[in-house]
Design a protein around this motif. Structure first.
Motif, PDB file in Angstrom:
ATOM      1  N   CYS A  48       0.846  -1.190   0.000  1.00 58.04           N
ATOM      2  CA  CYS A  48       0.000   0.000   0.000  1.00 58.04           C
ATOM      3  C   CYS A  48       0.883   1.243   0.000  1.00 58.04           C
ATOM      4  O   CYS A  48       1.846   1.324   0.752  1.00 58.04           O
ATOM      5  CB  CYS A  48      -0.881  -0.034   1.246  1.00 58.04           C
ATOM      6  SG  CYS A  48      -1.776   1.495   1.554  1.00 58.04           S
ATOM      7  N   ASP A  50       0.070   4.045   1.052  1.00 52.21           N
ATOM      8  CA  ASP A  50      -0.186   4.858   2.243  1.00 52.21           C
ATOM      9  C   ASP A  50       0.438   4.270   3.499  1.00 52.21           C
ATOM     10  O   ASP A  50       1.152   4.956   4.218  1.00 52.21           O
ATOM     11  CB  ASP A  50      -1.697   5.010   2.464  1.00 52.21           C
ATOM     12  CG  ASP A  50      -2.271   6.141   1.638  1.00 52.21           C
ATOM     13  OD1 ASP A  50      -1.866   7.285   1.899  1.00 52.21           O
ATOM     14  OD2 ASP A  50      -3.062   5.878   0.729  1.00 52.21           O
ATOM     15  N   CYS A  51       0.174   2.992   3.753  1.00 50.63           N
ATOM     16  CA  CYS A  51       0.606   2.431   5.038  1.00 50.63           C
ATOM     17  C   CYS A  51       1.700   1.383   4.886  1.00 50.63           C
ATOM     18  O   CYS A  51       2.271   0.939   5.874  1.00 50.63           O
ATOM     19  CB  CYS A  51      -0.588   1.827   5.775  1.00 50.63           C
ATOM     20  SG  CYS A  51      -1.177   0.286   5.049  1.00 50.63           S
ATOM     21  N   CYS A  76      -7.184  -0.664   0.507  1.00 53.97           N
ATOM     22  CA  CYS A  76      -6.200  -1.356   1.337  1.00 53.97           C
ATOM     23  C   CYS A  76      -6.912  -1.977   2.532  1.00 53.97           C
ATOM     24  O   CYS A  76      -7.687  -1.295   3.209  1.00 53.97           O
ATOM     25  CB  CYS A  76      -5.150  -0.360   1.806  1.00 53.97           C
ATOM     26  SG  CYS A  76      -3.997  -1.069   2.989  1.00 53.97           S
ATOM     27  N   HIS A  78      -5.504  -2.905   5.178  1.00 51.40           N
ATOM     28  CA  HIS A  78      -4.834  -2.502   6.418  1.00 51.40           C
ATOM     29  C   HIS A  78      -5.300  -1.126   6.880  1.00 51.40           C
ATOM     30  O   HIS A  78      -5.544  -0.907   8.057  1.00 51.40           O
ATOM     31  CB  HIS A  78      -3.311  -2.441   6.215  1.00 51.40           C
ATOM     32  CG  HIS A  78      -2.714  -3.761   5.845  1.00 51.40           C
ATOM     33  ND1 HIS A  78      -2.538  -4.789   6.734  1.00 51.40           N
ATOM     34  CD2 HIS A  78      -2.250  -4.221   4.649  1.00 51.40           C
ATOM     35  CE1 HIS A  78      -1.991  -5.825   6.115  1.00 51.40           C
ATOM     36  NE2 HIS A  78      -1.807  -5.508   4.850  1.00 51.40           N
ATOM     37  N   CYS A  79      -5.384  -0.182   5.932  1.00 48.62           N
ATOM     38  CA  CYS A  79      -5.669   1.205   6.341  1.00 48.62           C
ATOM     39  C   CYS A  79      -6.947   1.769   5.725  1.00 48.62           C
ATOM     40  O   CYS A  79      -7.367   2.864   6.086  1.00 48.62           O
ATOM     41  CB  CYS A  79      -4.483   2.112   6.013  1.00 48.62           C
ATOM     42  SG  CYS A  79      -4.260   2.420   4.244  1.00 48.62           S
TER      43      CYS A  79
HETATM   44 ZN    ZN Z   1      -2.810   0.850   3.448  1.00 52.57          ZN
END
Ligand code: ZN
Ligand code: ZN
Length: 166
Positions: A48, A50-51, A76, A78-79
């Motif tokens: 990702c 972002d994260c 994502c 995760h985030c």
């Molecule tokens: Zn993410």
């Protein structure tokens, strides 16, 4: 990495920034590393942006072979941020919205808001598609086609049917 346990597990995918899938099973079936997409030339990522979490790939279920086309995830896991291939298309559709002089600023705003809900498959998708369709009816058919070209790969089949009739 659990190759032989009895549980299902998600592989990690390698996808280009435009959403072209390079490898949906990069852990179980690694391919020689490739940095750029052979279709469009953009970077291939497996995390990702972002994260940094892994991009969710194909689900492996012991004893089950999944065949057919695999689409990369939109968000994502995760985030919750949209992956670049979704974010880019959302941005393009929002830019197109801003060019529509025939709409009031308020309608442009509503159209932009419904875009986010259109690509997420959730309880608000139906509301978003009705609103989208109603506002789009005030523009010409070429505008509707423009949105379709941008969004065709990122919205669900039912949204496509509801808005563009196919
Ligand atoms: Zn993410
Ligand atoms: Zn590509």
């Amino acid at each position: 990495m659990r190759y032989s346990s009895g549980e299902s597990w998600y592989d990690t995918a390698q996808v280009c920034l435009n959403g072209h899938v390079f490898n949906s099973t990069s852990i179980r079936h690694p391919k020689p590393n490739q940095k750029f997409c052979s279709v469009c030339g953009l970077d291939i990522i497996s995390k990702c942006t972002d994260c940094g979490g892994n991009i969710q790939g194909k689900l492996h279920t012991p004893g089950v072979t999944v065949v057919g086309r695999w689409n990369p995830p939109s968000y994502c896991h995760h985030c919750g941020k949209p992956h670049p291939w979704i974010a880019e298309k959302l941005n393009a559709a929002k830019e197109l919205t801003e060019l529509l002089d025939e709409l009031t600023p308020e309608e442009q705003e509503q159209l932009k808001m419904s875009l986010d809900d259109l690509v997420k498959d959730g309880p608000r998708t139906v509301v978003a598609q009705s609103r989208f369709k109603r506002i789009l009816s005030k523009t010409g058919p070429e505008i509707a086609t423009g949105f379709k070209d941008i969004l065709v790969d990122v919205v669900s089949e039912s949204v496509k049917k509801a808005i563009w009739g196919q």
